[in-house]
Design an enzyme around this catalytic site. Structure first.
Site, PDB file in Angstrom:
ATOM      1  N   GLU A 241      -5.632  -8.348  -1.581  1.00 36.25           N
ATOM      2  CA  GLU A 241      -6.372  -8.191  -0.324  1.00 36.25           C
ATOM      3  C   GLU A 241      -7.814  -7.867  -0.648  1.00 36.25           C
ATOM      4  O   GLU A 241      -8.077  -6.915  -1.395  1.00 36.25           O
ATOM      5  CB  GLU A 241      -5.812  -7.039   0.534  1.00 36.25           C
ATOM      6  CG  GLU A 241      -4.550  -7.356   1.276  1.00 36.25           C
ATOM      7  CD  GLU A 241      -4.121  -6.210   2.198  1.00 36.25           C
ATOM      8  OE1 GLU A 241      -4.987  -5.490   2.743  1.00 36.25           O
ATOM      9  OE2 GLU A 241      -2.903  -6.036   2.367  1.00 36.25           O
TER      10      GLU A 241
ATOM     11  N   GLU B 283       0.825  -1.214   0.000  1.00 37.56           N
ATOM     12  CA  GLU B 283       0.000   0.000   0.000  1.00 37.56           C
ATOM     13  C   GLU B 283       0.856   1.260   0.000  1.00 37.56           C
ATOM     14  O   GLU B 283       0.697   2.162   0.829  1.00 37.56           O
ATOM     15  CB  GLU B 283      -0.975  -0.026   1.180  1.00 37.56           C
ATOM     16  CG  GLU B 283      -1.950  -1.202   1.053  1.00 37.56           C
ATOM     17  CD  GLU B 283      -3.086  -1.202   2.059  1.00 37.56           C
ATOM     18  OE1 GLU B 283      -2.885  -0.698   3.168  1.00 37.56           O
ATOM     19  OE2 GLU B 283      -4.173  -1.708   1.740  1.00 37.56           O
TER      20      GLU B 283
HETATM   21  C1  BGP Z   1      -4.720  -3.044   4.562  1.00 33.85           C
HETATM   22  C2  BGP Z   1      -3.431  -3.639   5.058  1.00 33.85           C
HETATM   23  C3  BGP Z   1      -3.573  -4.897   5.785  1.00 33.85           C
HETATM   24  C4  BGP Z   1      -4.877  -5.097   6.517  1.00 33.85           C
HETATM   25  C5  BGP Z   1      -6.097  -4.528   5.832  1.00 33.85           C
HETATM   26  C6  BGP Z   1      -7.322  -4.435   6.679  1.00 33.85           C
HETATM   27  O1  BGP Z   1      -4.603  -1.677   4.608  1.00 33.85           O
HETATM   28  O2  BGP Z   1      -2.514  -3.864   4.025  1.00 33.85           O
HETATM   29  O3  BGP Z   1      -2.423  -5.033   6.552  1.00 33.85           O
HETATM   30  O4  BGP Z   1      -4.819  -4.846   7.841  1.00 33.85           O
HETATM   31  O5  BGP Z   1      -5.858  -3.276   5.293  1.00 33.85           O
HETATM   32  O6  BGP Z   1      -7.277  -3.271   7.456  1.00 33.85           O
HETATM   33  P1  BGP Z   1      -7.682  -3.200   8.960  1.00 33.85           P
HETATM   34  O7  BGP Z   1      -6.866  -4.255   9.629  1.00 33.85           O
HETATM   35  O8  BGP Z   1      -7.332  -1.840   9.396  1.00 33.85           O
HETATM   36  O9  BGP Z   1      -9.127  -3.486   9.028  1.00 33.85           O
END
Ligand code: BGP
Length: 477
Positions: free
Chosen positions: A375, A174
């Protein structure tokens, strides 16, 4: 619909699952200094580890000691690919060490061997918010050009070591987070105060965009090294795609959407895919009075470090408008204005399956290179029922709708290599530091107070996803 050889799988990140934060020679990464938070309480960075604070990454879900079991479960699900990250500070504990830690390297040897045993391809992120703390403290993170060299040393070490075990790589998770103040800490390693809330840091825009330039160079150097070390390597960029719609058809809203889309979504990818800064970046710098220092060789470095594929996270979409007073909502990294046509998750992320089809077409139209959704998933509270099962039908519904729309994008003729669900097993939420915000297909017995046996339990979505993979996306019921 889905081509043969489509890479179905699931994803995690070291700082959110490994634990063992000070074991096996590892030293602190920046994430080990992040306190627990919640939807209403921001996570904080503390420059020292404080005795009366909770730091969720320290134990996380102890993948470090459970990796065999976890990988076996992923294999049982039929995963063809497992996305994970290497904790930089497990390999170079201080970041600036001359030589790597053999113990750290051996840990990932074991992890990748275990994947190979089940014919599962590892997809490895080199930097998933895991900059060694020493580099932040001593050098100021990527704001300091010298840190590029340390990253390059780390990247070359692992690319060389695992050249026969790993084929798919991502450089910075990201990376476009760096275009926003929130990215200071996790992507760029910049701390402007002793203690700060990650969602609300003291921001020096000039420093941030200079640091982002250094991250581009670090990424490009790693891509170049990867191609030299093994020409079969496939290296991707990783963008948090924040899909945005104009709230109304007023031209002002469309122009605002275009401007934000350019800087938030397109800027980093343009540099990493095309190897040069896009025209609108210079306009943006001028508007904000930023002077980005380019050294003579920088253009060449960027040109030589173009990625092979475009990977991204996709969770939600939001709206933008120039009008004041509209109801807002939360989101991945960035909130926005509420979309009256969409529902949101318990954490306020607006669920938009059709948006993934739109996004895949948009990206492919712009870059024309293979894409990978690395993701996508739903953060929700899961309850274990009387018979010890987790009936996460809401997660199944979310994933099903998104997979259906990916299938439609494939019919539109985009080139999509694979899909990894976030997340393989429950892990620490990156944004809030909670365990309660669960994403896993596999439940982990651990709560926000740190209690739990760490026992792994297959959720209903585990069995559902197994069937999806088995039928190559044909059977989504
Ligand atoms: C993205 C990241 C992940 C993951 C996901 C969900 O931004 O790459 O590491 O955590 O989001 O986000 P969150 O855990 O804040 O719900």
């Amino acid at each position: 619909m889905f081509p043969n050889g489509f890479l179905w799988g699931a994803a995690v990140a070291a700082n959110q699952c490994e634990g063992a934060w000070n074991i096996g020679g590892k030293k602190e990464s920046i994430c080990d200094h992040l306190t627990a938070g919640s939807l209403h309480k921001n996570r904080r960075f503390t420059s020292e580890i404080l005795a009366d604070e909770k730091y969720p990454s320290h134990e996380a879900v102890d993948f470090y000691h459970h990796y065999q079991q976890d990988i076996a479960l992923l294999a049982e699900m039929g995963c063809k690919v497992f996305r994970l990250s290497i904790a930089w500070s497990r390999i170079f504990p201080n970041g600036d060490d001359e030589t790597p830690s053999e113990e750290g390297l051996r840990f990932y040897d074991n992890v990748f061997d275990e994947c190979r045993r089940y014919h599962m391809e590892p997809l490895v992120t080199l930097s998933h918010f895991e900059i060694p703390h020493n580099l932040v403290k001593r050098y100021g993170g990527f704001a300091n050009r010298e840190v590029i060299t340390f990253f390059e040393r780390y990247a070359k070490t692992v690319l060389e070591r695992y050249k026969d075990k790993v084929k798919y790589w991502l450089t910075f998770n990201e990376i476009n987070f760096g275009t926003m103040p929130m990215g200071n800490l996790e992507v760029l390693g910049i701390i402007n105060q002793e203690e700060e809330e990650i969602a609300n840091p003291l921001d020096d825009m000039q420093l941030r965009f200079q640091a982002l330039h250094h991250v581009f160079l670090a990424s490009a150097r790693a891509v170049k090294a990867a191609h030299e070390i093994n020409p079969d390597f496939k290296v991707g960029c990783m963008i948090a795609h924040i899909t945005m719609y104009p709230l109304t058809c007023r031209p002002e809203d469309l122009l605002l959407q275009q401007e934000l889309d350019q800087i938030i979504n397109n800027f980093c990818a343009d540099v990493q895919v095309r190897g040069a800064y896009p025209y609108f970046a210079f306009n943006y710098f001028q508007k904000h009075d930023l002077q980005i220092l380019f050294e003579r060789e920088d253009q060449q470095i960027l040109k030589e470090g173009c990625v092979d594929f475009y990977s991204f996270s996709y969770y939600m979409s939001n709206c933008v408008t120039t009008e004041e007073g509209h109801e807002t909502t939360m989101g991945n990294l960035l909130g926005g204005v509420k979309n009256p046509y969409l529902k949101a998750s318990e954490w306020g992320w607006q669920v938009d399956p059709k948006g993934i089809r739109y996004t895949l077409n948009k990206i492919y139209d712009r870059y024309g290179i293979p894409m990978f959704v690395v993701e996508n998933g739903l953060g929700a509270v899961d309850e274990i029922d009387g018979s010890g099962e987790i009936q996460d039908d809401y997660r199944i519904a979310y994933l099903k709708e998104h997979i259906l729309e990916m299938g439609r994008a494939l019919e539109d003729q985009v080139d999509l290599m694979g899909y990894t669900v976030w997340s393989a097993m429950d892990l620490v939420s990156s944004g809030t530091g909670e365990m309660k915000k669960r994403y896993g297909l596999i439940h982990v017995d651990k709560d926000d107070t740190g209690n739990g046996t760490l026992k792994r339990t297959r959720k209903k979505s585990f069995y559902w996803y197994r069937k999806v993979i088995e039928t190559n996306g044909e059977d989504l019921e």
